[in-house]
Design a protein around this motif. Sequence first.
Motif, short mmCIF file in Angstrom:
data_model
loop_
_atom_site.label_atom_id
_atom_site.label_comp_id
_atom_site.label_asym_id
_atom_site.label_seq_id
_atom_site.Cartn_x
_atom_site.Cartn_y
_atom_site.Cartn_z
N SER A 1 3.99 8.83 2.82
CA SER A 1 4.77 7.95 1.98
C SER A 1 4.07 7.75 0.65
N GLY A 2 4.78 7.12 -0.26
CA GLY A 2 4.24 6.87 -1.58
C GLY A 2 3.33 5.67 -1.57
N PHE A 3 3.45 4.86 -2.60
CA PHE A 3 2.48 3.81 -2.81
C PHE A 3 2.53 2.72 -1.75
N THR A 4 3.70 2.23 -1.47
CA THR A 4 3.80 1.25 -0.39
C THR A 4 4.66 1.83 0.72
N ILE A 5 4.21 1.60 1.94
CA ILE A 5 4.95 2.10 3.08
C ILE A 5 5.68 0.91 3.70
N PRO A 6 6.96 1.03 3.95
CA PRO A 6 7.63 -0.08 4.64
C PRO A 6 7.07 -0.24 6.04
N GLY A 7 6.79 -1.48 6.44
CA GLY A 7 6.16 -1.73 7.72
C GLY A 7 6.94 -1.18 8.89
N THR A 8 8.25 -1.14 8.75
CA THR A 8 9.07 -0.70 9.87
C THR A 8 8.85 0.78 10.18
N GLU A 9 8.32 1.53 9.21
CA GLU A 9 8.17 2.97 9.44
C GLU A 9 6.81 3.34 10.03
N VAL A 10 5.97 2.34 10.29
CA VAL A 10 4.65 2.63 10.84
C VAL A 10 4.63 2.23 12.31
N ASN A 11 4.30 3.16 13.18
CA ASN A 11 4.16 2.78 14.57
C ASN A 11 2.70 2.50 14.88
N THR A 12 2.45 2.04 16.09
CA THR A 12 1.11 1.56 16.43
C THR A 12 0.05 2.64 16.22
N ALA A 13 0.38 3.88 16.64
CA ALA A 13 -0.61 4.96 16.51
C ALA A 13 -0.93 5.23 15.06
N GLU A 14 0.06 5.08 14.20
CA GLU A 14 -0.17 5.37 12.78
C GLU A 14 -1.03 4.29 12.11
N TRP A 15 -1.26 3.21 12.81
CA TRP A 15 -2.24 2.25 12.30
C TRP A 15 -3.59 2.45 12.98
N ILE A 16 -3.56 2.55 14.32
CA ILE A 16 -4.83 2.57 15.06
C ILE A 16 -5.63 3.83 14.75
#
Lengths: 348, 349
Positions: B103-118
Motif C-alpha cells: 500500500s501507499g503512505f497510509t494503509i487502511p486498518g481494515t486491510e491488515v490482518n493479524t499476520a500482516e502486523w505480527i
Amino acid sequence: LTRELKTTVERGIGVGALVVAALGPFVFNDYWVNSILTSTFLLGIAAASLIFLSAYGGMISLAQVAMYGIAGFALGNMVTDGTPKGLDLGWDPWLSVFLAILITVAIGLLFGAVASRSLGIYFLMITLTYAVIVNLFFGQVTQLSGFSGISGIARQAPDLVGGGTDRTRLYYTALILAVLVYALIRFVLRTPFGIALQGIRDDPVRMSSLGYNVPLHRTLAFGLAAFIASLAGILYVWWNGQIDPATVGLQNTIDLLVIAVIGGLARVEGAWLGALVFIVIDNYVRDVSVPVLGGSFNTIIGFIFLAIVIVSPDGLMGVWDRLTRRARQGDSDEPPPEPAPITTTAHP
Amino acid sequence: MNTAVQRPARLAALGLAFGAVAFALVWVLFAARNTNFDPAIQDPRSFFVTLLNAVTFAGLLFIVASGFSLIFGLMRVVNMAHGSFFLLGGYIAWDLQQRWTGSGFTIPGTEVNTAEWILPALAAAASIAVVGLVVQQVFLRWNQGKDLQQALITIAISVVVADQVIAHFNEGIASTVTWPGWTNRIVDLRIFDVQYSVARLAVLALGIIIGLLLWLWLYRTRTGMVIRAGVDDRDMTSALGINIQITFAIAFMIGSALAAFGGAVFASQAGVASGQDGQWLLNSLVVVIIGGMGSLVGAVAGSLLYGLVFSFSAAYLPAAYTQYSIVFTFILLALVLAFRPRGLFGRDA
C-alpha cells in the motif's frame, strides 16, 4: 622527556596558544574569530565543567548542556523586552546575568544532591535523564520558551561585552572567561575541598570512613560545575542571540560529550582542544556525503567518536601523555605511572 | 549511611515523601480543582480512563525497558543505543509492512490482518537481535568491565544509527505501522460506562504476555537460571564451568529484540519519528533507575510507577499548569533515589 621538561613544554604550548588567542582578531579573519574561536572558548568552558567532574570527581555528567541551557533560558527570560516569546521581564542586564547564574547553581545543587549517592555508570544515567527532562521541560512550557525559543537576547548584552554587535569584545570576553575558568579549576584542585574530592574519586569508601561527607562533596562539585556551565550558557546566548529547546537537546548533549572525549576526559586542558577540533570539523566537513553507508555529517562524527573511544579513551590529551611517557621511558629507569583506569567503578 | 547525624534528615525526607504521595492521592480522589477532570469521587469515569492509559503505557514501557534491564543486569553494559534499536525496530516494521501490503503512505486498518502486523514486528525484532549480536561481539566483548568505555561506544553507535535512520527510512519523518483491522474499534468495558480502544488494550496484553514469557524463560529454563546466576555473581558462574559468553550473547540479542519489538508496537500506536530514540532511552532509563537494574519485578514496578505518574500528572494538574507535568518525572526519580540509590528492587553490583 623528563617530567619537568614535559611540564615546561606544556607551559610553552599553553603560553603560545594564549598569545595567538590574544592577538586573534588581528591574525584571523572575521569568520574564524566569530564562528570558530569564540564558540571554541565558550564550548570549551562547558566541556571544562564536564571534564572537571569526570577527571577530579569521577562523575561523568551528561547534564552540563542542560545546565548551560538553564542559564541561557533564565537570562533570556529576564533580560528581553518587547519580544513575543518568554516572560519578557526586561530587567537590568547585569542583574539578570547574576540571577541566571544563581538559578543555575541552585538547580545544579538540587540535581547534584539527588544524584550524589549514585556512583559511576549510575551517575551517568541519572544525569542523562536530567538532560532529557530539561529538554522536554523547555519544549513543553510555552511561557518560558515554547518550541521556537527566545530570540533577541544579544541586543540586551551589556556594553562591556560588546552589546551584541561588537564581536571583538565578545571574543575577548569569552577568552578571558575561559582563562579564568581554567585558573579557577586549577585553584579549586589545590584547596582542601579539591583534594578531598580527588580522594573521593579514588576511594569513596575510605574517604567516608575518614569522616568526609562524600555525598556533600559530590553535590558541591556538581554545583561548581553548574556555575562553570552557566558562564558558557550566558556567553552562548550573547553569541547566538537566541536559545530554543533544541539547544538543550540530546544532539547537543552528546556533542559536548564528544568534545570532552576528543580532548580527553582526564585533563581539563583537553576541553578547549576538543572544542577546537570539533568545531573545525563541524564547520569544514558539513557538506560531505558518506560513501557506501549514506548519511550526513553526523555519521562521520559518530565514527570519529567511536574510533577515539576505542583507540584512545583519554582522547588527544591521552595520546600526548602516552607519547611523552614513551619518550621518557627510553632514557630513565623511572617506573611508568599507572595509567588511569577507564572503568567508573572506583572500588572493587 | 545511618549515622546519628543523618537520621533526622532521613526521617524528614521520608516524611516529605509520604506527605507528597498522600497529598497527590487526596488531590486526585477528592480535591482536584481547575483540572481537566473533576476529582475521582465525582468523576470516576475519567479517573478510570486515566488509570487505563497509565497501565497500557506501562505495558509498552515494560516491553522496552525490560530489555535494557536484562542487558545491564547481566553484563553491566549500559546500552545507550537502546533507544536507537527501538527507533530502528519501529522503522523496519513499518518498511516491511509497507512492502508486504504494497500500500501507499497510509494503509487502511481494515486491510491488515493479524499476520500482516505480527510478522513485520517479529521480523524487526529478529533483525535488531542480529544487529545487537554484532554490536556486542564487535564492540562490547573485548572490553568487559570497562563500563564507561562501553557506554561511550554505544553512544557513538547511537549517533551513527540516528543519522542512518534519516538517510534510509522515510527521511526520518513520522511513520505509522497499521494495527490489524480487528483492533481498530472501541470496546465497552461495562465499568463506569468506559469505552476504550482495543488497540491500547492489545498493547497491555502484549506487555503482559512478554512479561510472562520472560518470567518463564528466566525462572523455568536452564538458560534463564544461568542468567539469574550471572546477574548475582558473574565470576562465580563462569568459574563453575558455564560458558558465560554464550549467555551474554543470548541476553544481548533478546534485550535488543525487545527494544525493536517495543518500537514496532509504539510505531503502531503513535508512529515513530526521528528523534524519539532519545525519548525512549529516557523512558528505559527512568524505568530501570526507579525499579532497579536487572530485576524483572523492578522493571514491572518501574513501568507501573512511571506510567502512573506520567498519566496522572498530565491529567490532574490544574489545567494552566499541565505543561509542567514533566517535572513530576524528576520528582519521582528524586524520591526513589533519595532512599534507594540503586532503585526499588536493585541490589549492589
